[in-house]
Design a protein around this motif. Structure first.
Motif, PDB file in Angstrom:
ATOM      1  N   ARG A 215       0.838  -1.518   0.128  1.00 38.11           N
ATOM      2  CA  ARG A 215      -0.395   0.014   0.342  1.00 38.11           C
ATOM      3  C   ARG A 215       0.785   1.280  -0.134  1.00 38.11           C
ATOM      4  NH1 ARG A 215      -3.863  -0.339   4.491  1.00 38.11           N
ATOM      5  NH2 ARG A 215      -5.002  -1.502   3.382  1.00 38.11           N
ATOM      6  N   ALA A 216       2.179   1.409   0.601  1.00 40.00           N
ATOM      7  CA  ALA A 216       3.030   2.395   1.103  1.00 40.00           C
ATOM      8  C   ALA A 216       3.781   2.570  -0.970  1.00 40.00           C
ATOM      9  CB  ALA A 216       3.789   2.251   1.627  1.00 40.00           C
ATOM     10  N   VAL A 217       3.308   2.019  -1.418  1.00 43.61           N
ATOM     11  CA  VAL A 217       4.438   1.500  -2.506  1.00 43.61           C
ATOM     12  C   VAL A 217       3.110   2.436  -3.569  1.00 43.61           C
ATOM     13  CG1 VAL A 217       4.939   0.955  -3.947  1.00 43.61           C
ATOM     14  CG2 VAL A 217       5.828   0.185  -2.849  1.00 43.61           C
ATOM     15  N   VAL A 218       2.403   1.914  -3.591  1.00 42.20           N
ATOM     16  CA  VAL A 218       1.208   2.457  -4.421  1.00 42.20           C
ATOM     17  C   VAL A 218       0.157   3.750  -3.843  1.00 42.20           C
ATOM     18  CG1 VAL A 218      -1.114   2.087  -5.160  1.00 42.20           C
ATOM     19  CG2 VAL A 218       0.056  -0.032  -4.971  1.00 42.20           C
ATOM     20  N   ASN A 219       0.808   4.090  -2.736  1.00 43.70           N
ATOM     21  CA  ASN A 219       0.534   5.647  -2.219  1.00 43.70           C
ATOM     22  C   ASN A 219       1.149   6.378  -2.669  1.00 43.70           C
ATOM     23  OD1 ASN A 219      -2.026   4.950  -1.104  1.00 43.70           O
ATOM     24  ND2 ASN A 219      -0.839   4.591   0.754  1.00 43.70           N
ATOM     25  N   GLU A 228      -6.322  10.068  -4.559  1.00 41.87           N
ATOM     26  CA  GLU A 228      -6.792   9.360  -3.068  1.00 41.87           C
ATOM     27  C   GLU A 228      -5.704   8.774  -2.706  1.00 41.87           C
ATOM     28  OE1 GLU A 228     -10.710   9.096   0.146  1.00 41.87           O
ATOM     29  OE2 GLU A 228     -10.692   9.000  -2.458  1.00 41.87           O
ATOM     30  N   LEU A 229      -5.181   8.847  -1.202  1.00 41.88           N
ATOM     31  CA  LEU A 229      -4.281   8.099  -0.977  1.00 41.88           C
ATOM     32  C   LEU A 229      -5.383   7.591  -0.071  1.00 41.88           C
ATOM     33  CD1 LEU A 229      -2.147  10.498   1.030  1.00 41.88           C
ATOM     34  CD2 LEU A 229      -1.166   9.559  -1.718  1.00 41.88           C
ATOM     35  N   LEU A 230      -5.028   5.879  -0.090  1.00 43.47           N
ATOM     36  CA  LEU A 230      -5.252   4.527   0.718  1.00 43.47           C
ATOM     37  C   LEU A 230      -4.386   5.463   1.608  1.00 43.47           C
ATOM     38  CD1 LEU A 230      -4.871   2.297  -2.006  1.00 43.47           C
ATOM     39  CD2 LEU A 230      -6.982   3.661  -1.855  1.00 43.47           C
ATOM     40  N   VAL A 231      -5.457   5.517   2.849  1.00 41.52           N
ATOM     41  CA  VAL A 231      -5.166   5.408   4.736  1.00 41.52           C
ATOM     42  C   VAL A 231      -6.091   4.869   5.714  1.00 41.52           C
ATOM     43  CG1 VAL A 231      -4.411   6.795   5.463  1.00 41.52           C
ATOM     44  CG2 VAL A 231      -3.170   7.143   3.679  1.00 41.52           C
ATOM     45  N   ASN A 232      -5.564   3.968   5.961  1.00 37.97           N
ATOM     46  CA  ASN A 232      -6.455   3.737   7.060  1.00 37.97           C
ATOM     47  C   ASN A 232      -5.597   3.740   8.826  1.00 37.97           C
ATOM     48  OD1 ASN A 232      -5.452   1.261   7.409  1.00 37.97           O
ATOM     49  ND2 ASN A 232      -7.354   0.369   6.141  1.00 37.97           N
ATOM     50  N   THR A 233      -4.233   3.329   8.667  1.00 35.71           N
ATOM     51  CA  THR A 233      -3.827   3.923  10.092  1.00 35.71           C
ATOM     52  C   THR A 233      -2.552   5.353  10.063  1.00 35.71           C
ATOM     53  OG1 THR A 233      -1.708   2.202   9.700  1.00 35.71           O
ATOM     54  CG2 THR A 233      -4.190   1.018  10.389  1.00 35.71           C
ATOM     55  N   VAL A 234      -2.196   5.634  11.007  1.00 39.30           N
ATOM     56  CA  VAL A 234      -1.290   6.753  10.988  1.00 39.30           C
ATOM     57  C   VAL A 234       0.389   5.599   9.941  1.00 39.30           C
ATOM     58  CG1 VAL A 234      -1.840   7.375  13.192  1.00 39.30           C
ATOM     59  CG2 VAL A 234      -0.877   5.950  13.005  1.00 39.30           C
ATOM     60  N   ASP A 236      -0.148   4.177   8.248  1.00 31.41           N
ATOM     61  CA  ASP A 236       0.414   3.751   6.572  1.00 31.41           C
ATOM     62  C   ASP A 236       0.896   4.810   6.037  1.00 31.41           C
ATOM     63  OD1 ASP A 236      -0.712   1.788   5.928  1.00 31.41           O
ATOM     64  OD2 ASP A 236      -3.041   2.500   5.862  1.00 31.41           O
ATOM     65  N   VAL A 237       0.551   6.405   6.743  1.00 31.22           N
ATOM     66  CA  VAL A 237       1.487   7.284   6.214  1.00 31.22           C
ATOM     67  C   VAL A 237       2.856   7.531   6.792  1.00 31.22           C
ATOM     68  CG1 VAL A 237       1.689   9.990   6.929  1.00 31.22           C
ATOM     69  CG2 VAL A 237      -0.617   9.113   6.967  1.00 31.22           C
ATOM     70  N   LEU A 238       3.054   7.162   7.750  1.00 29.40           N
ATOM     71  CA  LEU A 238       4.696   6.905   7.934  1.00 29.40           C
ATOM     72  C   LEU A 238       5.733   6.437   6.683  1.00 29.40           C
ATOM     73  CD1 LEU A 238       6.939   7.405   9.954  1.00 29.40           C
ATOM     74  CD2 LEU A 238       6.348   5.113  11.437  1.00 29.40           C
ATOM     75  N   ARG A 239       4.551   5.482   6.523  1.00 33.09           N
ATOM     76  CA  ARG A 239       5.361   3.927   5.258  1.00 33.09           C
ATOM     77  C   ARG A 239       5.137   5.257   4.073  1.00 33.09           C
ATOM     78  NH1 ARG A 239       5.452  -1.513   7.748  1.00 33.09           N
ATOM     79  NH2 ARG A 239       3.468  -1.973   8.625  1.00 33.09           N
ATOM     80  N   LEU A 240       4.197   5.993   3.834  1.00 33.86           N
ATOM     81  CA  LEU A 240       4.023   6.122   2.950  1.00 33.86           C
ATOM     82  C   LEU A 240       5.625   7.666   2.690  1.00 33.86           C
ATOM     83  CD1 LEU A 240       3.550   7.798   0.074  1.00 33.86           C
ATOM     84  CD2 LEU A 240       1.590   8.942   1.755  1.00 33.86           C
ATOM     85  N   ALA A 241       5.403   8.094   4.164  1.00 36.01           N
ATOM     86  CA  ALA A 241       6.960   9.160   4.119  1.00 36.01           C
ATOM     87  C   ALA A 241       8.533   8.648   3.700  1.00 36.01           C
ATOM     88  CB  ALA A 241       6.907  10.353   5.443  1.00 36.01           C
ATOM     89  N   CYS A 242       8.727   6.900   4.821  1.00 38.12           N
ATOM     90  CA  CYS A 242       9.549   6.638   3.984  1.00 38.12           C
ATOM     91  C   CYS A 242       9.942   6.431   2.694  1.00 38.12           C
ATOM     92  CB  CYS A 242       9.642   5.377   4.930  1.00 38.12           C
ATOM     93  SG  CYS A 242      10.292   5.392   6.890  1.00 38.12           S
ATOM     94  N   ALA A 243       8.604   5.933   2.071  1.00 37.08           N
ATOM     95  CA  ALA A 243       8.378   5.561   0.621  1.00 37.08           C
ATOM     96  C   ALA A 243       9.391   6.825  -0.401  1.00 37.08           C
ATOM     97  CB  ALA A 243       7.574   5.507   0.121  1.00 37.08           C
ATOM     98  N   LEU A 244       8.305   8.185   0.509  1.00 36.26           N
ATOM     99  CA  LEU A 244       9.142   9.278  -0.106  1.00 36.26           C
ATOM    100  C   LEU A 244      10.831  10.026  -0.066  1.00 36.26           C
ATOM    101  CD1 LEU A 244       6.257  11.644   0.880  1.00 36.26           C
ATOM    102  CD2 LEU A 244       6.652  11.163  -1.374  1.00 36.26           C
TER     103      LEU A 244
END
Length: 723
Positions: A215-219, A228-234, A236-244
């Motif tokens: 999900r982080a990679v897709v986000n 729209e981001l696919l997020v349902n936990t906090v 998920d946002v941290l993982r996306l920040a790591c992907a960035l």
């Protein structure tokens, strides 16, 4: 037009997308393509050969050039494999005789004579200072000229390539399969998903993305496209920040978060705010990654955005300014006062945690009523548990039988392993059997109707891929714990590496163990020959790439286990080198050929682990005398330098024993459950296939299957894992 992801489709699915191009008479070109593929162990299926024959010769030849490059890399034939001893495996010298010859040549060389004499006076000579040691003494062409042509044999590997749909259809199907996987992907899978997600962001999307790393990679792709981001936990946002930040989306390794643009900061803060506003209890997830969230807060500047107050609470919890009692702490508080029933009841709100805590809960029970309450909680919760968790717990309970006690083996996400004595109290046998029945029933309920089930018996002992991290990227690679048949008389390992910037020396070795896991002998640069085997010679520097081989005659090998390993003697680690790969070949005794022959390669995998010693697999002689491969995918920490088989043989034996004696959940288990609801079950004999559609499960897709068949092979084995 060439699709940019055609190579990924071929590598992941063994299908060739139908190329764009004019119709024509491409039959001769298609047959040439097929012949070229067979030289490296691949072949066109009859259906694909027919489809290519209807295209223009130019289109077929263009497809052939691209595909050949792809499959040669898949099998390790994209590099030049040379050997130190030009006619290996013939005429490999005794180790002491070889070293004496190197010393004599150094004494005969005016430039090295004085230094060698000085070393001899001390009684110790460093092999690496001898001019003739560790570097190729002949060209690749000279090595090829020293070997007879490979004799074709019926046992040579043939990997069939099948026809696919259009390039866009194949790429979309691959993206949906990777993004929607029910089990975590390996490093290669995540990398490929990242590339595909950006391309497919505006197209079809999977119904669900159950694995959060995926999900982080897709986000990341969706963020770039403004979707729209696919997020349902906090988290998920941290993982996306790591992907960035090109970091670790699994959150195992810390990521140095980059500065983020204002639009990205707004998107992440809005997502955090929405999650916490909808479910404030999810603030408890912050404590598991408190330091990472502190760093994220420094990058997002939440104080600048008062319109998202719930997002600011995330960072207040991370800093300890606001309390968010975690779910786990509430469970621990109940267990601390011996309230097992209360803990089990609370855990029904988090079914996955309940099943992962099952062993501990049962061991904490003091009376039968408490054990009954734990089992009842599981029965109530299993319909809401992810399929891979059901299977992982089922495997755990199988290995917790009273007679299975002895050693515990732990393998982390990076492939590092350690073994300890199992001193836990046993799981009560009555509850263990009841729970196994519950898990089997729930798994059977989720499996699809198989129709006519066609099973290749060689796939039955393949371990279920409950995590992609238990399998290295490559060709013919199976999940950790799998057993696969080894049919051949000559077994040959190879390693190839190419250093990035500094001198790097990898050493291929093989350890031979008896039935009690005691060392019998080894082959390495310190033992070039042994009964039944030869080492190709030590290469100590790889600016242009280097290879080492070990050749074994299986009927002459002593003992029960053969454990190949790759030791880093000096230089760059597996993840630092420009390229590092391992594989093995099988040949008949009468076959000649070069040290490396692509069509005899049974397995080739990437070496990309964190340790200094790699253990890709072991070979086990069964009670029937047949050899089988036991897949390990392990890395030992090792020493910073000078790792050798002699120095790690004890720890290797302990690990091999622990992995061999542990029984993974295999394809045999799932097909046994599927057979109960199948219309018919056929064991494939390797030749004929049914006329109608089937559900085929095997190591290779047979040619001639009905086009409406569902096919499961190691390339998409994760499709067997129910959601």
């Amino acid at each position: 037009m060439i699709h940019p992801f055609e190579r990924l489709v071929v590598r992941h699915t063994h299908r060739i997308p139908l190329p764009h191009g004019p119709l024509g008479r491409g039959g001769a070109a298609a047959r040439q393509f097929d012949a070229a593929l067979m030289s490296v162990g691949f072949k066109l299926s009859a259906a694909l050969l027919e489809r290519l024959a209807g295209l223009s010769a130019e289109t077929v030849l263009d497809t052939a050039a691209r595909t050949l490059d792809t499959v040669r890399e898949m099998v390790g034939d994209h590099v030049r494999h040379n050997v130190y001893f030009v006619d290996f495996p013939a005429n490999v010298p005794d180790t002491a005789d070889f070293w004496e010859r190197c010393v004599a040549e150094a004494l005969a060389d005016e430039a090295s004579r004085d230094g060698t004499v000085a070393q001899l006076r001390t009684g110790v000579v460093d092999l690496l200072t001898l001019p003739s040691y560790g570097n190729y003494r002949h060209t690749h062409a000279e090595m090829l000229a020293a070997h007879e042509e490979l004799i074709a044999a019926a046992g040579d590997r043939v990997t069939v390539l099948h026809p696919g749909g259009t390039p866009d259809e194949e790429v979309t199907a691959l993206y949906l399969a990777l993004a929607g996987s029910t089990t975590p992907l390996g490093e290669e899978g995540l990398r490929d998903l990242s590339a595909l997600a950006g391309h497919c962001v505006d197209g079809l999307q999977p119904e669900a993305i159950p694995v959060r790393e995926n999900r982080a990679v897709v986000n990341l792709a969706r963020l770039g496209a403004g979707a729209e981001l696919l997020v349902n936990t906090v988290t998920d946002v941290l993982r996306l920040a790591c992907a960035l930040s090109d970091g670790d989306v699994t959150l195992v390794e810390p990521t140095r978060l980059r500065s983020l643009s204002r639009p990205v900061r707004r998107a992440l803060l809005a997502s955090l705010d929405a999650v916490v506003a909808a479910a404030p209890a999810k603030l408890a997830d912050v404590t598991a990654h408190r330091e990472a969230f502190k760093r994220l807060g420094e990058r997002l500047h939440p104080h600048e955005y008062p319109r998202w107050p719930h997002a600011a609470r995330v960072f207040a919890v991370a800093r300890g300014e606001e309390e968010a009692r975690s779910f786990d702490s509430r469970v621990e508080a109940l267990l601390a006062v011996d309230d097992v029933t209360g803990a089990a009841r609370l855990l029904t709100a988090a079914p996955g945690r309940l099943l992962r805590s099952l062993d501990r809960l049962l061991r904490a029970c003091r009376v039968q009523d408490e054990r009954d309450a734990v089992v009842a909680a599981v029965e109530q919760s299993v319909p809401r548990v992810a399929g891979r968790v059901l299977l992982a717990v089922r495997e755990h309970l199988h290995n917790r039988a009273e007679e299975a006690r002895g050693r515990r083996v732990f393998v982390n996400r990076q492939g590092r392993a350690w073994v300890t004595t199992d001193d836990r109290a046993p799981v009560p046998s009555r509850e263990r059997e009841r729970l196994i029945g519950v898990l089997d029933a729930e798994t059977r309920r989720r499996l699809p109707e198989a129709g006519h089930l066609l099973i290749d018996p060689d796939v039955l002992d393949v371990a279920l891929p409950l995590s992609g991290r238990a399998t290295a990227a490559g060709l013919g690679v199976l999940p950790r714990g799998s057993l696969s048949p080894v049919d051949g008389e000559l077994l040959r390992f190879f390693v190839h590496w190419k250093q990035t910037s500094r001198s790097t020396d990898y050493d291929l070795s093989a350890l031979m163990l008896d039935a009690s896991y005691e060392t019998l002998s080894w082959l390495s640069f310190t033992a070039l020959t042994d009964v039944g085997g030869e080492h190709s010679g030590d290469i100590t520097n790889a600016p242009d790439g280097a290879s080492e081989f070990i050749n074994l005659r299986l009927d002459a090998v002593r003992g029960t286990f053969i454990v190949p390993q790759v030791n880093i003697y000096s230089g760059e680690g597996f993840e630092e080198a420009e390229e590092s790969l391992f594989g093995f070949m099988l040949r008949d005794a009468e076959q000649e050929g070069r040290p490396f022959e692509a069509r005899t390669v049974r397995m080739k995998s990437e070496l990309r682990g964190p340790g200094r010693v790699a253990l890709p697999l072991a070979f086990v002689r069964g009670s029937d005398g047949r050899w089988r491969a036991k897949w390990l995918h392990l890395y030992l920490r090792g020493n910073p330098n000078a790792n050798r088989v002699e120095g790690n043989r004890v720890s290797v034996a302990v690990l091999v024993r622990a992995l061999v004696e542990r029984e993974p959940l295999t394809v045999r288990y799932l097909t046994g459950l599927m057979a109960g609801g199948a219309g018919a079950v056929t064991v494939w004999d390797g030749t004929t296939v049914p006329d109608g559609p089937v559900t085929y499960i095997g190591l290779e897709r047979p040619d001639g299957l009905h086009p409406d068949s569902l096919v499961v092979t190691p390339e998409n084995l994760r499709a067997l894992i129910p959601g």
